[in-house]
Design a protein around this motif. Structure first.
Motif, PDB file in Angstrom:
ATOM      1  N   MET A 135      -9.468  20.724 -74.551  1.00 18.23           N
ATOM      2  CA  MET A 135      -9.109  19.835 -75.647  1.00 18.23           C
ATOM      3  C   MET A 135      -7.733  19.206 -75.397  1.00 18.23           C
ATOM      4  O   MET A 135      -6.797  19.906 -75.058  1.00 18.23           O
ATOM      5  N   ARG A 174      -6.384  15.069 -79.336  1.00 22.61           N
ATOM      6  CA  ARG A 174      -7.529  15.484 -80.155  1.00 22.61           C
ATOM      7  C   ARG A 174      -7.083  16.562 -81.156  1.00 22.61           C
ATOM      8  O   ARG A 174      -7.479  16.558 -82.312  1.00 22.61           O
ATOM      9  N   TYR A 175      -6.245  17.470 -80.686  1.00 23.45           N
ATOM     10  CA  TYR A 175      -5.735  18.534 -81.565  1.00 23.45           C
ATOM     11  C   TYR A 175      -4.952  17.907 -82.738  1.00 23.45           C
ATOM     12  O   TYR A 175      -5.127  18.289 -83.896  1.00 23.45           O
ATOM     13  N   PHE A 190      -7.307  16.375 -85.279  1.00 24.21           N
ATOM     14  CA  PHE A 190      -7.876  17.395 -86.182  1.00 24.21           C
ATOM     15  C   PHE A 190      -6.870  17.738 -87.288  1.00 24.21           C
ATOM     16  O   PHE A 190      -7.235  17.866 -88.451  1.00 24.21           O
ATOM     17  N   SER A 204     -11.799  22.954 -82.936  1.00 24.33           N
ATOM     18  CA  SER A 204     -11.270  22.853 -81.566  1.00 24.33           C
ATOM     19  C   SER A 204     -12.186  23.537 -80.561  1.00 24.33           C
ATOM     20  O   SER A 204     -12.356  23.059 -79.448  1.00 24.33           O
ATOM     21  N   TYR A 205     -12.748  24.677 -80.962  1.00 21.80           N
ATOM     22  CA  TYR A 205     -13.542  25.478 -80.014  1.00 21.80           C
ATOM     23  C   TYR A 205     -14.847  25.934 -80.675  1.00 21.80           C
ATOM     24  O   TYR A 205     -15.008  27.122 -80.983  1.00 21.80           O
ATOM     25  N   GLY A 227      -2.556  23.922 -79.598  1.00 21.82           N
ATOM     26  CA  GLY A 227      -3.991  24.174 -79.737  1.00 21.82           C
ATOM     27  C   GLY A 227      -4.536  25.152 -78.719  1.00 21.82           C
ATOM     28  O   GLY A 227      -5.757  25.349 -78.651  1.00 21.82           O
TER      29      GLY A 227
END
Ligand SMILES: C[S@@+](CC[C@H](N)C(=O)[O-])C[C@H]1O[C@@H](n2cnc3c(N)ncnc32)[C@H](O)[C@@H]1O
Length: 216
Positions: A1, A5-6, A9, A189-190, A211
């Motif tokens: 990631m 992107r983190y 979010f 994230s995961y 992240g």
């Protein structure tokens, strides 16, 4: 990631509104349901409630464009349980309903905890639901047809709610409790790792400032 992107979010979760939601009452066409979820994501709705008294509801990915991953959906088998859950949480429930006593949807104060109930494509809001809610709202119709598509009606009302909430500064503070916020950050994230922790009934590990997963 990626760090970008983190951060995205975080930006989205920072603006999620816990006390603005939608109840769909037997909205059974997947493209309508998915379009409603997509609008909810855009407006910052954290979770929605689907009453499926007839069947389960598949989500039509082409229309939702993946938004079903970002908006939780609680399902109910009857309208009573959905409305009473939300009343217990302190929300007022307004049915988007073409009744004689319906108020213009712009007259409602959506900065207060609010749920919008939407009816089925053909039959609309049931009499039972209409009786359970705190009021009816209508989008004035000045043309030949009597009603809008349900997902269009949802969008019109939810963007009025967004307008009012933006003006009131409600997107400028975080509404999620810290533990729920961390949980959502991990799940977004995961997702696969999160699913495996859930399967093993293990608590999620913590995330670092960028992240990264911190295994202690
Ligand atoms: C296609 S409409 C259902 C029409 C149905 N014949 C009726 O009389 O309610 C589906 C849902 O969209 C929402 N809706 C559509 N047009 C609306 C409007 N002008 N005002 C408020 N809600 C509307 C309502 O929740 C409605 O139950």
């Amino acid at each position: 990631m990626t760090p970008e992107r983190y951060q995205k979010f975080q930006q989205v979760l920072n603006r999620r509104q816990l006390d603005l939601t939608v109840i769909t009452e037997d909205v059974h066409k997947p493209h309508n349901f998915s379009a409603i979820i997509r609008t909810c994501d855009a407006v910052g709705v954290f979770a929605i409630h689907a009453v499926n008294s007839r069947s389960s509801m598949p989500i039509y990915n082409q229309v939702a464009k993946g938004s079903e991953k970002w908006v939780a959906c609680h399902t109910h088998t009857n309208i009573e349980s959905a409305v009473s859950d939300l009343h217990q949480q302190g929300l007022k429930v307004y049915a988007a309903h073409l009744s004689k006593q319906a108020l213009d949807y712009r007259m409602i104060d959506y900065t207060k905890p609010t749920a919008i109930l939407l009816g089925a494509e053909k039959s609309g809001v049931t009499q039972k639901a209409a009786d359970l809610v705190d009021g009816h709202i209508i989008i004035p119709m000045l043309g030949m047809v009597q009603s809008l598509n349900v997902s269009v009606a949802a969008a019109v009302i939810l963007f009025e709610a967004q307008r009012q909430r933006l003006a009131a500064g409600l997107y400028e503070r975080v509404h999620l409790a810290p533990d729920i916020y961390e949980q959502m950050m991990f799940e977004w994230s995961y997702p696969e790792v999160a699913a495996s922790y859930r399967q093993q009934e293990k608590p999620y590990p913590r995330l670092g400032t960028k992240g990264e997963i911190i295994i202690s």
